[in-house]
Design a protein around this motif. Sequence first.
Motif, mmCIF file in Angstrom:
data_model
loop_
_atom_site.group_PDB
_atom_site.id
_atom_site.type_symbol
_atom_site.label_atom_id
_atom_site.label_comp_id
_atom_site.label_asym_id
_atom_site.label_seq_id
_atom_site.Cartn_x
_atom_site.Cartn_y
_atom_site.Cartn_z
ATOM 1 N N VAL A 48 0.865 -1.168 0.000
ATOM 2 C CA VAL A 48 0.000 0.000 0.000
ATOM 3 C C VAL A 48 0.905 1.223 0.000
ATOM 4 C CG1 VAL A 48 -1.847 1.256 1.168
ATOM 5 C CG2 VAL A 48 -1.693 -1.225 1.439
ATOM 6 N N LEU A 49 0.700 2.106 -0.944
ATOM 7 C CA LEU A 49 1.436 3.368 -0.947
ATOM 8 C C LEU A 49 0.455 4.473 -0.585
ATOM 9 C CD1 LEU A 49 3.519 3.085 -4.262
ATOM 10 C CD2 LEU A 49 4.206 2.450 -1.957
ATOM 11 N N ALA A 50 0.850 5.350 0.317
ATOM 12 C CA ALA A 50 0.005 6.493 0.693
ATOM 13 C C ALA A 50 0.696 7.768 0.228
ATOM 14 C CB ALA A 50 -0.210 6.515 2.206
ATOM 15 N N PHE A 51 0.075 8.449 -0.736
ATOM 16 C CA PHE A 51 0.625 9.702 -1.272
ATOM 17 C C PHE A 51 -0.136 10.883 -0.695
ATOM 18 C CE2 PHE A 51 1.204 6.510 -4.599
ATOM 19 C CZ PHE A 51 2.526 6.686 -4.944
ATOM 20 N N LEU A 52 0.520 12.024 -0.684
ATOM 21 C CA LEU A 52 -0.153 13.260 -0.279
ATOM 22 C C LEU A 52 -0.601 14.015 -1.515
ATOM 23 C CD1 LEU A 52 2.275 14.492 2.507
ATOM 24 C CD2 LEU A 52 -0.033 13.582 2.804
ATOM 25 N N ARG A 53 -1.845 14.510 -1.475
ATOM 26 C CA ARG A 53 -2.335 15.348 -2.562
ATOM 27 C C ARG A 53 -2.784 16.676 -1.961
ATOM 28 N NH1 ARG A 53 -7.405 14.021 -6.522
ATOM 29 N NH2 ARG A 53 -8.573 14.538 -4.641
ATOM 30 N N PRO A 54 -1.990 17.725 -2.165
ATOM 31 C CA PRO A 54 -2.344 19.017 -1.575
ATOM 32 C C PRO A 54 -3.593 19.592 -2.248
ATOM 33 C CG PRO A 54 -0.080 18.996 -2.417
ATOM 34 C CD PRO A 54 -0.762 17.786 -2.951
ATOM 35 N N PRO A 55 -4.260 20.531 -1.575
ATOM 36 C CA PRO A 55 -5.476 21.097 -2.142
ATOM 37 C C PRO A 55 -5.177 21.747 -3.491
ATOM 38 C CG PRO A 55 -4.751 22.345 -0.204
ATOM 39 C CD PRO A 55 -3.895 21.125 -0.277
ATOM 40 N N GLY A 56 -6.104 21.608 -4.424
ATOM 41 C CA GLY A 56 -5.939 22.251 -5.725
ATOM 42 C C GLY A 56 -5.187 21.420 -6.723
ATOM 43 N N SER A 57 -4.668 20.271 -6.312
ATOM 44 C CA SER A 57 -3.913 19.455 -7.261
ATOM 45 C C SER A 57 -4.845 18.847 -8.305
ATOM 46 C CB SER A 57 -3.204 18.325 -6.508
ATOM 47 O OG SER A 57 -2.759 17.356 -7.431
ATOM 48 N N PRO A 58 -4.420 18.843 -9.565
ATOM 49 C CA PRO A 58 -5.247 18.231 -10.611
ATOM 50 C C PRO A 58 -5.121 16.699 -10.652
ATOM 51 C CG PRO A 58 -3.236 19.124 -11.558
ATOM 52 C CD PRO A 58 -3.186 19.444 -10.093
ATOM 53 N N TRP A 59 -4.234 16.145 -9.850
ATOM 54 C CA TRP A 59 -3.939 14.713 -9.926
ATOM 55 C C TRP A 59 -5.175 13.882 -9.576
ATOM 56 C CZ3 TRP A 59 -1.331 11.279 -5.832
ATOM 57 C CH2 TRP A 59 -0.990 10.034 -6.403
ATOM 58 N N LEU A 60 -5.609 13.038 -10.457
ATOM 59 C CA LEU A 60 -6.755 12.145 -10.251
ATOM 60 C C LEU A 60 -8.016 12.923 -9.878
ATOM 61 C CD1 LEU A 60 -4.933 9.306 -8.231
ATOM 62 C CD2 LEU A 60 -5.512 9.257 -10.650
ATOM 63 N N ALA A 61 -8.097 14.171 -10.383
ATOM 64 C CA ALA A 61 -9.191 15.054 -9.990
ATOM 65 C C ALA A 61 -10.548 14.553 -10.483
ATOM 66 C CB ALA A 61 -8.925 16.470 -10.503
ATOM 67 N N ASN A 62 -10.540 13.657 -11.474
ATOM 68 C CA ASN A 62 -11.822 13.165 -11.998
ATOM 69 C C ASN A 62 -12.426 12.044 -11.170
ATOM 70 O OD1 ASN A 62 -11.423 14.912 -14.090
ATOM 71 N ND2 ASN A 62 -10.427 13.355 -15.384
ATOM 72 N N TYR A 63 -11.715 11.605 -10.148
ATOM 73 C CA TYR A 63 -12.224 10.489 -9.355
ATOM 74 C C TYR A 63 -12.764 10.989 -8.028
ATOM 75 C CZ TYR A 63 -9.812 7.574 -12.783
ATOM 76 O OH TYR A 63 -9.400 6.981 -13.936
ATOM 77 N N GLU A 64 -13.848 10.315 -7.587
ATOM 78 C CA GLU A 64 -14.539 10.750 -6.381
ATOM 79 C C GLU A 64 -13.833 10.219 -5.134
ATOM 80 O OE1 GLU A 64 -18.900 9.973 -4.546
ATOM 81 O OE2 GLU A 64 -18.659 9.606 -6.702
ATOM 82 N N PRO A 65 -13.609 11.048 -4.134
ATOM 83 C CA PRO A 65 -13.025 10.554 -2.886
ATOM 84 C C PRO A 65 -13.921 9.493 -2.232
ATOM 85 C CG PRO A 65 -12.928 12.945 -2.960
ATOM 86 C CD PRO A 65 -13.760 12.516 -4.130
#
Length: 433
Positions: A185-202
């Motif tokens: 399992v890898l846990a990455f940080l995604r800061p607010p406003g990042s476009p990374w994987l923005a099309n997927y629902e949390p």
Amino acid sequence: MRSFTLAARWAVTLVGAALSARAVPVPTFHKDVLPILQRHCQPCHRSGEAAPMAFIHYAQVRPWARAIKQSVVARKMPPWLAEAGTGEFQQEHRLSSAEVATLAAWADGGAPAGNSGDAPPPAQFSSGWTIGQPDLVLDVPPAMELPAAGTAEYIYLIIPTGLKQDRWVQRAEVHPSDRTVTHQVLAFLRPPGSPWLANYEPGVPFVPKRGGGDSNDTAELLVAYAPGRPAAVLPGGQARLVQAGSDVVLQFHYTANAKASMDRTQLGLIFSPALPQQRVMTIAASNTRFVIPPQTDNHRVDAQITLQHDAELVSMMPHLHLRGKDFEYRAVYPSGMTETLLRVPKFDFNWQLHYNLARPKLLPRGTRIECTAHFDNSANNPANPDPQAEVTWGRRSSEEMMIGWLDVAFPATLDPAKVIGPEKKARPGKAGR
Ligand code: HEC
């Protein structure tokens, strides 16, 4: 005279060999073997952990004596892929030659139990948090349902941290509930406003679509779980920044274990009470533009990153997929001198190991980190899903990646853009703001 001396010497040697053969008794399980197993094997070879069989009691281990000898002589077990002699690492999972010799002599000598009174006390393993009670626990909703068979793809899940202010993380641990099927399992940080994987629902697990050449997969890695790997514990004075409003992007890799299963992973974080002296951050030398031709067995791909400020190298983690063959990190210092930092001569997709340096290494401003990987896209690679395919960057395991992750430490108040320079400004956290 001369031949007499030789003969006499020969006789002495023979007697000596016979004596020493008699003088060295066959090692026994309880006295000699168990201490090695406790330290180097039981972290994975016990019930509920990644390895398929437990090595706790004599009756469990005895049938594996030959296989144990073979696996340690071939250095397949314990899994540790760094070539000896390049860099010194913490928690190096490498047996000494004496330990290998003991296990081999035990197997060759009939694998005797010996006297149970010689056994060390049982090793204690914690099934709870090893970092201590977390300040924040992020639960993965819902429990992941895993298929009983089939190739397990990477599954992604975005979970909001809910943090209202910036926090400094000193310890972090990923805690899967079913370790028999959780490979990584890898846990990455995604800061607010990042476009990374923005099309997927949390909150909703997904397998990313094929392709997707964006390089945001080099987002900052917070912590990873893999069998036998210790939690992320930074020394006093060092911490990682988690910006307010960040999400955690989890990437799961499960091994289909011929039994349907549910996993409920948790992520625990312990915060630094004060501003640390040094910020630790994961940066990467990565290459997303390669094209691996079909039917080639040694395709080279290079990547590099130049440090714009003095920093200390803390750890390295190479990342390739199923066609990955080998990986090397080099530092090219401003003086022109080149040093090999890590060599993984036989990369193995199943063991994505993290290499923590025994002592941090100063990388002066201007140091270039160069990474070189080779890929085997031929039919001779048993892991290759399709030797006919032309392979490019992608998140699926049938596609490839080429990332040399590096954890570096630098003054906590310094803007990270000053460390990694302009060419990496398109990272999440910088983009989209
Ligand atoms: C990091 C976890 C881990 C550690 C540490 C570890 N193993 Fe394993 N071992 C595994 C897993 C997972 C498998 C099954 C998958 C595989 O074979 O790769 C395995 C398989 C094996 C096998 C069967 C593989 C074969 O060759 O048929 C043997 C034998 C073995 N381990 C011995 C050992 C011994 C001896 C040690 C300690 C010196 C050890 N292992 C340490 C995880 C581990």
